[in-house]
Motif scaffolding. Structure first.
Motif, short mmCIF file in Angstrom:
data_model
loop_
_atom_site.label_atom_id
_atom_site.label_comp_id
_atom_site.label_asym_id
_atom_site.label_seq_id
_atom_site.Cartn_x
_atom_site.Cartn_y
_atom_site.Cartn_z
N PHE A 92 2.76 9.23 11.30
CA PHE A 92 1.36 8.83 11.21
C PHE A 92 1.16 7.83 10.06
O PHE A 92 0.46 6.82 10.22
N ALA A 93 1.79 8.10 8.91
CA ALA A 93 1.64 7.22 7.75
C ALA A 93 2.19 5.83 8.04
O ALA A 93 1.57 4.82 7.67
N PHE A 94 3.32 5.74 8.72
CA PHE A 94 3.88 4.44 9.07
C PHE A 94 2.98 3.70 10.06
O PHE A 94 2.81 2.47 9.96
N VAL A 95 2.37 4.44 10.99
CA VAL A 95 1.54 3.80 12.02
C VAL A 95 0.25 3.25 11.42
O VAL A 95 -0.11 2.08 11.66
N VAL A 96 -0.47 4.07 10.64
CA VAL A 96 -1.79 3.64 10.13
C VAL A 96 -1.68 2.61 9.01
O VAL A 96 -2.66 1.93 8.70
N ASN A 224 -4.27 -0.52 -1.66
CA ASN A 224 -3.59 0.37 -2.61
C ASN A 224 -3.06 1.62 -1.89
O ASN A 224 -1.93 2.06 -2.13
N ILE A 225 -3.89 2.18 -0.99
CA ILE A 225 -3.48 3.35 -0.21
C ILE A 225 -2.29 3.01 0.67
O ILE A 225 -1.33 3.79 0.78
N LYS A 226 -2.32 1.84 1.29
CA LYS A 226 -1.21 1.42 2.15
C LYS A 226 0.09 1.37 1.38
O LYS A 226 1.12 1.88 1.83
N SER A 227 0.05 0.78 0.19
CA SER A 227 1.25 0.69 -0.64
C SER A 227 1.76 2.08 -1.02
O SER A 227 2.96 2.36 -0.93
N ASP A 228 0.83 2.96 -1.43
CA ASP A 228 1.21 4.31 -1.85
C ASP A 228 1.76 5.12 -0.67
O ASP A 228 2.75 5.84 -0.81
N TRP A 229 1.10 5.00 0.48
CA TRP A 229 1.54 5.78 1.65
C TRP A 229 2.91 5.32 2.14
O TRP A 229 3.69 6.12 2.64
N LYS A 230 3.18 4.03 2.04
CA LYS A 230 4.50 3.53 2.43
C LYS A 230 5.58 4.17 1.57
O LYS A 230 6.64 4.59 2.06
N LYS A 231 5.31 4.24 0.26
CA LYS A 231 6.27 4.86 -0.65
C LYS A 231 6.43 6.35 -0.35
O LYS A 231 7.54 6.88 -0.34
N VAL A 232 5.29 7.02 -0.11
CA VAL A 232 5.32 8.45 0.20
C VAL A 232 6.09 8.70 1.50
O VAL A 232 6.87 9.65 1.60
#
Length: 270
Positions: A92-96, A224-232
């Motif tokens: 889900f994180a990769f998709v959104v 910022n969320i996108k960058s953080d979620w990619k790392k997570v």
């Protein structure tokens, strides 16, 4: 005799149990000391995570080392559910976060961000008044714009400064507004400025307002969320592999428990 897999599961869960104590302590500390909305929002997830790790690790230790098949079965069930949830969240994180990127601005060292470039799911989250009030409160409590203002830059220094997505979206008006620079967070609206851009009308020099209600600010938060979620998500992939290995070892330990318990039963009732 307790097999190697049982010992390994026991050691891993003892380590997890030890790690859960500072996590739970941090959650309790936040609950007692929290003064801002951001801190209050974090306290319950941290406490829940600490309690979860504490209980699951205890079940794993007792189940593996004391050969308690019921507890070890519960431990494996929780691990299986956790693996499924983690896998779903990672996908889900990769998709959104697949859509959205900052746009370079001519003659500027920073990028600007548009809300429409991001996934509809993320847009809906920040467009919610309830969610945005909380996010805006966190931004104000974090003093992101105040830290930028304290740099006291000249115009030439400012336009070449690499602003973060949140600083670019929330602490200054969009470049298209053509406002006159006074300092990093104070801009003069000239006569006949670009009123067709909603963010230009939303901007205020009031330090508690600035561009916190602008679409560009919401886009900066999403960047910022996108960058953080990619790392997570990347960390989750590694953690997922680790969990699958531990789950496999746990299955071996469960099989050992059943075999040992069956053997003990045969000895008791010849």
């Amino acid at each position: 005799m307790v097999r190697f897999s049982n010992n390994l599961i026991g050691v891993l869960n003892i380590i997890t149990f030890v790690l859960s104590i500072p996590i739970l302590s941090a959650g309790i500390w936040l609950a007692r000391r929290a003064t801002t909305d951001c801190e209050k929002f974090l306290q319950w997830p941290v406490i829940a995570l600490g309690v979860f790790l504490l209980l699951v690790s205890l079940a794993g230790v007792v189940g593996a080392c004391c050969r308690n098949s019921c507890l070890l079965w519960f431990y494996l069930l929780v691990m299986f559910i956790l693996i499924i949830l983690l896998f779903c969240f990672t996908v889900f994180a990769f998709v959104v976060t697949n859509k959205g990127a900052g746009e370079a601005v001519s003659g500027r060292g920073f990028k600007e961000y548009r809300l429409g470039d991001y996934s509809n799911w993320l847009q809906k989250r920040v467009d919610s008044d309830k969610n945005w009030r909380r996010i805006k409160s966190c931004l104000q409590d974090g003093k992101v714009c105040r830290s930028l203002q304290e740099k006291n830059q000249t115009w030439d220094q400012f336009v070449n400064y690499n602003l973060s997505p949140i600083q670019s979206g929330c602490c200054k008006p969009p470049t298209a507004c053509n406002f006159i620079y006074v300092n990093e967070t104070f801009w003069t609206k000239p006569v006949g400025y670009n009123t067709s851009v909603p963010d230009c009308n939303a901007w205020q020099n009031d330090q508690s307002v600035l561009c916190y209600d602008c679409q560009s600010c919401k886009a900066g938060v999403l960047a910022n969320i996108k960058s953080d979620w990619k790392k997570v998500a990347i960390v989750n992939v590694v953690f997922l592999v680790f969990l699958i290995v531990v789950y496999s070892i746990g299955c071996c330990a469960f099989r050992n428990n059943r075999r040992d318990n069956a053997y003990t039963g045969l000895k008791t009732y010849p």
